[in-house]
Write a protein that holds these residues in place. Sequence first.
Motif, PDB file in Angstrom:
ATOM      1  N   ASP A 234     -31.900  15.931 -18.943  1.00  0.00           N
ATOM      2  CA  ASP A 234     -33.057  16.836 -19.026  1.00  0.00           C
ATOM      3  C   ASP A 234     -32.625  18.200 -19.550  1.00  0.00           C
ATOM      4  N   CYS A 235     -31.465  18.653 -19.114  1.00  0.00           N
ATOM      5  CA  CYS A 235     -30.939  19.925 -19.608  1.00  0.00           C
ATOM      6  C   CYS A 235     -30.788  19.878 -21.127  1.00  0.00           C
ATOM      7  N   LEU A 236     -30.199  18.807 -21.624  1.00  0.00           N
ATOM      8  CA  LEU A 236     -29.985  18.672 -23.067  1.00  0.00           C
ATOM      9  C   LEU A 236     -31.320  18.620 -23.813  1.00  0.00           C
ATOM     10  N   SER A 237     -32.281  17.865 -23.266  1.00  0.00           N
ATOM     11  CA  SER A 237     -33.588  17.735 -23.913  1.00  0.00           C
ATOM     12  C   SER A 237     -34.302  19.081 -23.996  1.00  0.00           C
ATOM     13  N   LEU A 238     -34.252  19.854 -22.925  1.00  0.00           N
ATOM     14  CA  LEU A 238     -34.903  21.158 -22.915  1.00  0.00           C
ATOM     15  C   LEU A 238     -34.218  22.125 -23.883  1.00  0.00           C
ATOM     16  N   ALA A 239     -32.896  22.069 -23.943  1.00  0.00           N
ATOM     17  CA  ALA A 239     -32.177  22.922 -24.890  1.00  0.00           C
ATOM     18  C   ALA A 239     -32.547  22.574 -26.331  1.00  0.00           C
ATOM     19  N   MET A 240     -32.646  21.287 -26.640  1.00  0.00           N
ATOM     20  CA  MET A 240     -33.009  20.872 -27.996  1.00  0.00           C
ATOM     21  C   MET A 240     -34.434  21.300 -28.326  1.00  0.00           C
ATOM     22  N   GLN A 260     -27.126  23.155 -24.794  1.00  0.00           N
ATOM     23  CA  GLN A 260     -26.644  21.941 -25.459  1.00  0.00           C
ATOM     24  C   GLN A 260     -25.169  21.668 -25.168  1.00  0.00           C
ATOM     25  N   ALA A 261     -24.304  22.657 -25.361  1.00  0.00           N
ATOM     26  CA  ALA A 261     -22.863  22.417 -25.201  1.00  0.00           C
ATOM     27  C   ALA A 261     -22.517  22.065 -23.763  1.00  0.00           C
ATOM     28  N   HIS A 271     -17.546  15.875 -29.148  1.00  0.00           N
ATOM     29  CA  HIS A 271     -17.933  16.193 -30.532  1.00  0.00           C
ATOM     30  C   HIS A 271     -19.163  17.102 -30.536  1.00  0.00           C
ATOM     31  N   MET A 272     -20.184  16.780 -29.726  1.00  0.00           N
ATOM     32  CA  MET A 272     -21.383  17.619 -29.667  1.00  0.00           C
ATOM     33  C   MET A 272     -21.058  18.990 -29.096  1.00  0.00           C
ATOM     34  N   VAL A 273     -20.190  19.027 -28.094  1.00  0.00           N
ATOM     35  CA  VAL A 273     -19.791  20.311 -27.504  1.00  0.00           C
ATOM     36  C   VAL A 273     -19.205  21.219 -28.578  1.00  0.00           C
ATOM     37  N   LYS A 274     -18.245  20.709 -29.322  1.00  0.00           N
ATOM     38  CA  LYS A 274     -17.574  21.546 -30.326  1.00  0.00           C
ATOM     39  C   LYS A 274     -18.514  21.947 -31.452  1.00  0.00           C
ATOM     40  N   ALA A 275     -19.407  21.031 -31.846  1.00  0.00           N
ATOM     41  CA  ALA A 275     -20.356  21.353 -32.917  1.00  0.00           C
ATOM     42  C   ALA A 275     -21.311  22.461 -32.476  1.00  0.00           C
ATOM     43  N   ALA A 276     -21.794  22.380 -31.230  1.00  0.00           N
ATOM     44  CA  ALA A 276     -22.714  23.404 -30.730  1.00  0.00           C
ATOM     45  C   ALA A 276     -22.017  24.761 -30.616  1.00  0.00           C
TER      46      ALA A 276
END
Length: 423
Positions: A234-240, A260-261, A271-276
């Motif tokens: 849910d945290c990720l969805s809200l951030a997006m 997101q990160a 990978h998503m952490v570093k990209a964000a």
Amino acid sequence: MPVHDSNFGRELRRRRESAGLSQRQLGEELANLAWDHLNVRVGVDGNLVSRWERGVALPRPPYPELLSRLFQATVEDLGLRPGLPPQPTTGRTDDVGLFESTMMIVDRMRRAGSSNVSDTTLDRLERMTVDMVSEYERLGPLVLAPRLIEQRQWVERLFDDRQTLRQRARLHRIAGRLSGLLGSLAVDRGALSTARAYCDEAYQLADLADDDELRAWVRATQALTEYYAGEYADCLSLAMSGLEYSRGGAQQARLLVQGQARAAGKIGDLHMVKAAIERAQGLARPNPPGTVSPCLALDGYCQARIDGNAATALLSAGDLTGSRRAAFAALGPFDAAEMTGPRSLTRIDIALTYLSEDDPDRAADLVVEALSISASRPIATVAIRTGQFLDAGRRFLSTPAMRDLAELAADQQNPAHPALPGG
């Protein structure tokens, strides 16, 4: 008999019945929309809706716009042509009684321009809200919450009277900021249900103001709430969702690293952490020396804020070297600015990297420092992270340093606000 093309009448009846509304209820919905969105009173009722559906009359402004809003359709979808509807020929040669009197129109103009709040007052309210954001971490929930509640209640009372549409939109923005701030304070105190309610209210107000940047700001706080609730998806969805609203605005860096990160770190997506983090690094806002942007920054995150959140995200994803590097980069600015929460939380992040390298004494010393820094102003998130540290270091609890830390943490625990799940 119908005097207009009946396509609109048939379509209106179909949509009304599909929505489960009676003619009277449709009139009430339109009247509510007129007040909420246009700040005007209209006299629509079931009889007028019946006349529309039978083709006896066609809706005049503002009703086409209100019907479009209600049914989420264009006027063409509803069977209406843009502009004023044609009038039936009545044979009347004079307009006496056909229109409102001049005085009625002038009086309506006067009332439309009347307001119970001046632009100067709104300027001051906005300035006070910005000041509250700046003082957020220094004052803390126990001092700040009563002030915010008093201000929020005062703003709410203003809504009971009249403002111009522009002024009302500004009031919605101010109220949204205040509710969002109260939501963040509730997170600090571990009251997540209250935080969710305040944030939902703030988001509704952002919608009423039709302010994408305010929507993004609220989404970031909602994401943080779910992060501390352990609801990482849910945290990720809200951030997006917030990133969709921000679209390169001031809130983008905060949503990337704090939302997101950190969520991606908890679900193990390095990978998503570093990209964000990389995207956020390019968005860092300059800050005067010796200062750090507020955690709820309205104007964007500075480099120290990005580094501090990056440290937490990389730690969760298992990149100990990257986490420690980012944490030490953030620690100097946090200490210089004497920011209680960030100073404590960053030390705990560094301590967790040492704990993973089987260095419990060095790690425990850092957490003791963290608890000492926040002792005068207990913060739920610091208690949460301390609990997680002790859980992670359970195998070292026989060492003197870890035992002393456990006793200190127990002494500082606030029973009214127990540690939250997740972290």
